[in-house]
Write a protein that holds these residues in place. Structure first.
Motif, short mmCIF file in Angstrom:
data_model
loop_
_atom_site.label_atom_id
_atom_site.label_comp_id
_atom_site.label_asym_id
_atom_site.label_seq_id
_atom_site.Cartn_x
_atom_site.Cartn_y
_atom_site.Cartn_z
N ASP A 163 0.83 -1.21 0.00
CA ASP A 163 0.00 0.00 0.00
C ASP A 163 0.86 1.26 0.00
O ASP A 163 0.59 2.22 -0.73
CB ASP A 163 -0.93 0.00 1.22
CG ASP A 163 -2.03 -1.05 1.12
OD1 ASP A 163 -2.27 -1.57 0.00
OD2 ASP A 163 -2.63 -1.37 2.16
N VAL A 164 1.91 1.26 0.84
CA VAL A 164 2.80 2.43 0.90
C VAL A 164 3.54 2.59 -0.42
O VAL A 164 3.67 3.70 -0.95
CB VAL A 164 3.80 2.28 2.07
CG1 VAL A 164 4.85 3.39 2.01
CG2 VAL A 164 3.08 2.32 3.40
N PHE A 165 4.00 1.48 -0.97
CA PHE A 165 4.71 1.51 -2.26
C PHE A 165 3.82 2.07 -3.35
O PHE A 165 4.23 2.96 -4.12
CB PHE A 165 5.15 0.09 -2.60
CG PHE A 165 5.86 -0.02 -3.93
CD1 PHE A 165 7.21 0.25 -4.04
CD2 PHE A 165 5.18 -0.43 -5.07
CE1 PHE A 165 7.87 0.14 -5.27
CE2 PHE A 165 5.81 -0.55 -6.29
CZ PHE A 165 7.17 -0.26 -6.38
N ASN A 166 2.59 1.59 -3.43
CA ASN A 166 1.67 2.06 -4.47
C ASN A 166 1.36 3.55 -4.31
O ASN A 166 1.18 4.26 -5.31
CB ASN A 166 0.38 1.24 -4.44
CG ASN A 166 0.57 -0.16 -4.97
OD1 ASN A 166 1.49 -0.42 -5.74
ND2 ASN A 166 -0.28 -1.09 -4.55
N GLU A 167 1.30 4.02 -3.07
CA GLU A 167 1.07 5.44 -2.83
C GLU A 167 2.24 6.26 -3.38
O GLU A 167 2.04 7.29 -4.03
CB GLU A 167 0.92 5.69 -1.33
CG GLU A 167 0.80 7.16 -0.93
CD GLU A 167 -0.45 7.82 -1.49
OE1 GLU A 167 -0.41 9.06 -1.71
OE2 GLU A 167 -1.47 7.13 -1.71
N ARG A 168 3.47 5.80 -3.16
CA ARG A 168 4.64 6.51 -3.67
C ARG A 168 4.67 6.49 -5.20
O ARG A 168 5.13 7.44 -5.83
CB ARG A 168 5.92 5.89 -3.12
CG ARG A 168 6.07 6.00 -1.60
CD ARG A 168 6.20 7.44 -1.15
NE ARG A 168 6.38 7.53 0.29
CZ ARG A 168 5.38 7.67 1.15
NH1 ARG A 168 4.13 7.77 0.71
NH2 ARG A 168 5.61 7.75 2.45
N MET A 169 4.17 5.41 -5.79
CA MET A 169 4.21 5.28 -7.24
C MET A 169 3.27 6.24 -7.96
O MET A 169 3.33 6.39 -9.18
CB MET A 169 3.90 3.84 -7.67
CG MET A 169 4.99 2.83 -7.34
SD MET A 169 6.64 3.28 -7.97
CE MET A 169 7.38 4.01 -6.47
N ARG A 170 2.40 6.92 -7.23
CA ARG A 170 1.54 7.92 -7.85
C ARG A 170 2.34 9.09 -8.40
O ARG A 170 1.89 9.77 -9.33
CB ARG A 170 0.51 8.43 -6.83
CG ARG A 170 -0.51 7.37 -6.40
CD ARG A 170 -1.52 7.96 -5.45
NE ARG A 170 -2.51 6.96 -5.03
CZ ARG A 170 -3.53 7.20 -4.21
NH1 ARG A 170 -3.70 8.45 -3.74
NH2 ARG A 170 -4.37 6.25 -3.88
N SER A 171 3.52 9.32 -7.84
CA SER A 171 4.33 10.46 -8.29
C SER A 171 5.79 10.10 -8.56
O SER A 171 6.59 10.97 -8.87
CB SER A 171 4.28 11.58 -7.24
OG SER A 171 4.74 11.12 -5.98
N SER A 172 6.13 8.80 -8.43
CA SER A 172 7.51 8.38 -8.62
C SER A 172 7.56 7.09 -9.44
O SER A 172 6.53 6.51 -9.76
CB SER A 172 8.20 8.15 -7.26
OG SER A 172 8.18 9.31 -6.47
N GLY A 173 8.77 6.66 -9.76
CA GLY A 173 8.98 5.38 -10.41
C GLY A 173 9.78 4.47 -9.50
O GLY A 173 10.17 4.86 -8.39
N ALA A 174 10.03 3.25 -9.96
CA ALA A 174 10.79 2.30 -9.15
C ALA A 174 11.46 1.28 -10.03
O ALA A 174 11.04 1.02 -11.16
CB ALA A 174 9.87 1.61 -8.14
#
Length: 221
Positions: A163-174
């Motif tokens: 969930d935290v990862f997906n939240e960060r992916m709204r504005s970032s890449g990985a």
């Protein structure tokens, strides 16, 4: 974006020469979660270290137009004689962010109770992973480097990490390394395969998974 320009990494183990990156020219796109695949020993973790700048290439270079996280995963290191809280404060100062805010974020995320305030050398690998992942996710990066970390812990922690990862992916890449095909499907849009020092990119994660499974079934060296 992250650009690899003529990137080569060669090292010797017990007198045997191994090349994990062979003159790679490649661009990781901005704002995309890329699943990095390859067989054991292909050099996936080494590639993450090259992207982060914690390992020097034999030749070539890594260029970026944005910020890149430190590699986070089971093998990620923290100072063993400092507590989880002290390690978190140290990282906060390095990146110039609010120390108290990051400490509280990591404390809440990791859920390791009083262990957060005791030396990291007493931690299990899972506890280290929770702290490392929490610190990483508590900071703002344009690209996050994740190495198997969400495979550690119980189902609740895995879901919380996702969930935290997906939240960060709204504005970032990985760039995400995992041996779990299920995790790749859930957390990545695209894929890249590291095989014999060559990096091949697929815009569709399913195409990358199919090619990786084909490589593994053929037993390529």
């Amino acid at each position: 974006m992250i650009v690899l320009r003529n990137l080569t990494k060669t090292f010797y183990t017990n007198g045997v020469r191994k090349t994990v990156a062979n003159n790679i020219n490649f661009t990781f796109p901005t704002g995309v979660s890329v699943g990095l695949m390859g067989r054991n020993g292909a050099g996936k973790s080494t590639l993450l270290q090259l992207l982060a700048g914690t390992t020097e290439p034999t030749s070539g270079e890594v260029l970026t137009t944005g910020s890149i996280s430190f590699p986070v995963g089971i093998a990620s290191s923290m100072h063993p004689h400092l507590s989880g809280a002290q390690n978190t404060r140290f990282v906060a100062r390095i990146y110039g962010v609010d120390t108290d805010a990051l400490v509280e974020f990591v404390r809440d995320f990791a859920e390791i109770g009083h262990h957060f305030d005791v030396p990291v050398r007493t931690y299990s690998s899972g506890m280290r992973s929770r702290i490392s992942f929490g610190i990483n996710m508590g900071l703002k990066f344009d690209t996050y480097l994740i190495d198997e970390v969400t495979a550690v812990g119980d189902a609740n922690f895995i879901q919380k990490s996702r969930d935290v990862f997906n939240e960060r992916m709204r504005s970032s890449g990985a760039i995400f390394v995992s041996h779990s095909v299920g995790q790749m499907r859930q957390m990545c849009n695209a894929g890249a395969i590291l095989e014999n020092g060559t990096l091949t990119y697929f815009e569709d994660i399913e195409e990358a998974i199919a090619q990786h499974e084909h490589n593994m079934s053929k037993g390529l060296k």
